[in-house]
Design a protein around this motif. Structure first.
Motif, mmCIF file in Angstrom:
data_model
loop_
_atom_site.group_PDB
_atom_site.id
_atom_site.type_symbol
_atom_site.label_atom_id
_atom_site.label_comp_id
_atom_site.label_asym_id
_atom_site.label_seq_id
_atom_site.Cartn_x
_atom_site.Cartn_y
_atom_site.Cartn_z
ATOM 1 N N VAL A 13 0.820 -1.292 -0.027
ATOM 2 C CA VAL A 13 -0.067 -0.003 -0.124
ATOM 3 C C VAL A 13 0.696 1.349 -0.091
ATOM 4 C CG1 VAL A 13 -1.724 1.243 1.160
ATOM 5 C CG2 VAL A 13 -1.882 -1.111 1.219
ATOM 6 N N SER A 14 1.773 1.403 0.663
ATOM 7 C CA SER A 14 2.738 2.516 0.862
ATOM 8 C C SER A 14 3.411 2.650 -0.391
ATOM 9 C CB SER A 14 3.790 2.325 2.098
ATOM 10 O OG SER A 14 4.539 1.261 1.816
ATOM 11 N N GLU A 15 3.894 1.693 -0.994
ATOM 12 C CA GLU A 15 4.813 1.674 -2.540
ATOM 13 C C GLU A 15 3.615 1.848 -3.564
ATOM 14 O OE1 GLU A 15 7.977 -0.995 -2.730
ATOM 15 O OE2 GLU A 15 8.187 -0.860 -0.639
ATOM 16 N N ASN A 16 2.488 1.611 -3.318
ATOM 17 C CA ASN A 16 1.346 1.671 -4.344
ATOM 18 C C ASN A 16 1.715 0.536 -5.658
ATOM 19 O OD1 ASN A 16 -0.863 2.378 -5.400
ATOM 20 N ND2 ASN A 16 -0.175 4.101 -6.645
ATOM 21 N N GLY A 17 2.171 -0.387 -5.227
ATOM 22 C CA GLY A 17 2.733 -1.431 -6.296
ATOM 23 C C GLY A 17 3.060 -2.838 -5.692
ATOM 24 N N PRO A 18 3.620 -3.819 -6.541
ATOM 25 C CA PRO A 18 3.903 -5.026 -6.118
ATOM 26 C C PRO A 18 5.289 -5.047 -5.415
ATOM 27 C CG PRO A 18 4.243 -5.030 -8.539
ATOM 28 C CD PRO A 18 3.832 -3.504 -7.917
ATOM 29 N N VAL A 19 5.364 -6.057 -4.568
ATOM 30 C CA VAL A 19 6.639 -6.474 -3.848
ATOM 31 C C VAL A 19 6.812 -7.890 -3.857
ATOM 32 C CG1 VAL A 19 6.751 -4.476 -2.103
ATOM 33 C CG2 VAL A 19 5.618 -6.696 -1.483
#
Lengths: 210, 163
Positions: A13-19
């Motif tokens: 959510v914080s990076e607004n993308g996949p990890v």
């Protein structure tokens, strides 16, 4: 000793993308230590905030008292009780304990074997009720997918079943598309949900549509 | 066992999940692993005897002239438990709360455990009486004669031995 592991992704959510993340095909002491030393304090902190806000106890997380160490010790060595867990950034994000000795109850599936989800839980920091914003999303869907894949591997066509905690009823009926077979008087009146082979296919296809 | 789940699938599903809880499993007790082979019976008849528990607790409380707070203090339970019992139709209180209430009301705890959803009701007659009582009970402040009659009849049933 090497562990079976499948590469997956979570949504940060914080990076607004996949990890990048990993789906391990077991739960070991490492994950139980994560539960004990990280999940529990985070859970306590979240519940303290709920108490301060005056949130009714009935709206607190319903699995807060679960003891994963106890659960693990009861099934240790049992081939009929496989587990999966999700980890990313060195921390356990979700756990699931399965059961291979139950049968389907859906009318067209009655009596056929299925993978039953004994327990499934998201890490406290991923739960919007406890932490805003949550850290990662996708844990629940991936663990349900893992249960489906195990069902397929067992040649049970993706059939799965579970008793939902009341706060999660919508996830299983709407997000997962499972059939609600109603309250089960032998399971603390929790609602019993089941996924047929067709529903399992639909669930997998849902994520493949962009 | 090989499991292949694409990144695209993971992220699509994560975004569709929204802000949801995902927990599943027994709420209060860990299952005895030895019992996993026992088939559970799903009860969905449209009749829910648990609907009687909240109105019953409220009427008993009013009959003995206690406020919510006073009952909570007397039973040594959280006030929020009493509120949830009385207001939320499908709220299942912890067994300790039910036992404490049965002591205050001087009623068999076994019957209240059944009524509260903590134990099975196998007695069909009792189940029907509970549903009937739930249908009759209202929510006005002072007990009416018919409410008084209904609760006294139901208390007599609770005190009967299970057949």
């Amino acid at each position: 000793m090497s562990r079976d592991v499948s590469p997956i992704s979570l949504y940060s959510v914080s990076e607004n993308g996949p990890v990048d993340a990993e789906l391990f095909h077991d739960i070991t002491e490492e994950e139980l230590m994560d539960w004990q030393t990280s999940w529990l304090p985070s859970l306590a902190e979240g519940m303290q905030k709920l108490k301060q806000k005056g949130v009714l106890r009935a709206d607190w997380p319903e699995s807060a008292h679960w003891n994963w160490r106890d659960k693990a010790s009861k099934i240790e060595g049992l081939l009929a009780c496989p587990c999966f867990c999700i980890k990313t950034q060195g921390m356990t994000q979700g756990m699931i304990q399965l059961n291979l000795v139950k049968s389907a109850r859906l009318p067209q599936q009655t009596g056929r074997p299925l993978v039953f989800i004994d327990y499934i839980e998201n890490a406290p920091w991923n739960r919007p009720k406890l932490h805003t914003p949550p850290r990662f999303k996708g844990v629940g869907s991936i663990l349900v997918r893992a249960a489906i894949e195990l069902s397929i591997a067992e040649e049970w066509d993706g059939r799965i079943g579970l008793h939902s905690l009341p706060q999660a009823n919508n996830f299983y009926s709407s997000d997962c598309g499972m059939t609600d077979l109603g309250k089960d008087a032998d399971y603390e009146n929790l609602r019993y949900f089941e996924m047929s082979p067709d529903q399992a296919k639909a669930f997998v296809m849902k994520g493949n549509q962009s | 066992m090989k499991i292949e789940i694409t990144r695209e699938w993971c992220i699509n599903m994560a975004q569709m999940e929204g802000d949801v809880e995902v927990g599943a499993g027994l709420l209060a007790l860990d299952p005895d692993v030895a019992d996993t082979a026992v088939e559970a019976n799903v009860v969905e008849t449209g009749e829910d005897p648990q609907l009687a528990f909240g109105p019953f607790v409220q009427l008993m409380r009013r009959q003995i002239g206690l406020s919510v707070e006073e009952l909570a203090n007397k039973a040594d339970v959280d006030m929020s438990d009493i509120i949830n019992i009385e207001k939320r139709h499908h709220y299942t209180p912890e067994p300790r709360t039910v036992v404490r209430l049965s002591q205050v009301f001087e009623l068999p705890s076994k019957r209240l455990m059944q009524l509260s959803g903590n134990a099975d009701i196998r007695d069909r007659h009792f189940k029907e009486e509970a549903v009937r009582f739930a249908a009759k009970s209202g929510s006005i402040e002072r007990l009416t004669n018919s409410e008084r009659k209904a609760i006294n009849t139901f208390v007599a049933i609770l005190n009967k031995d299970e057949t």
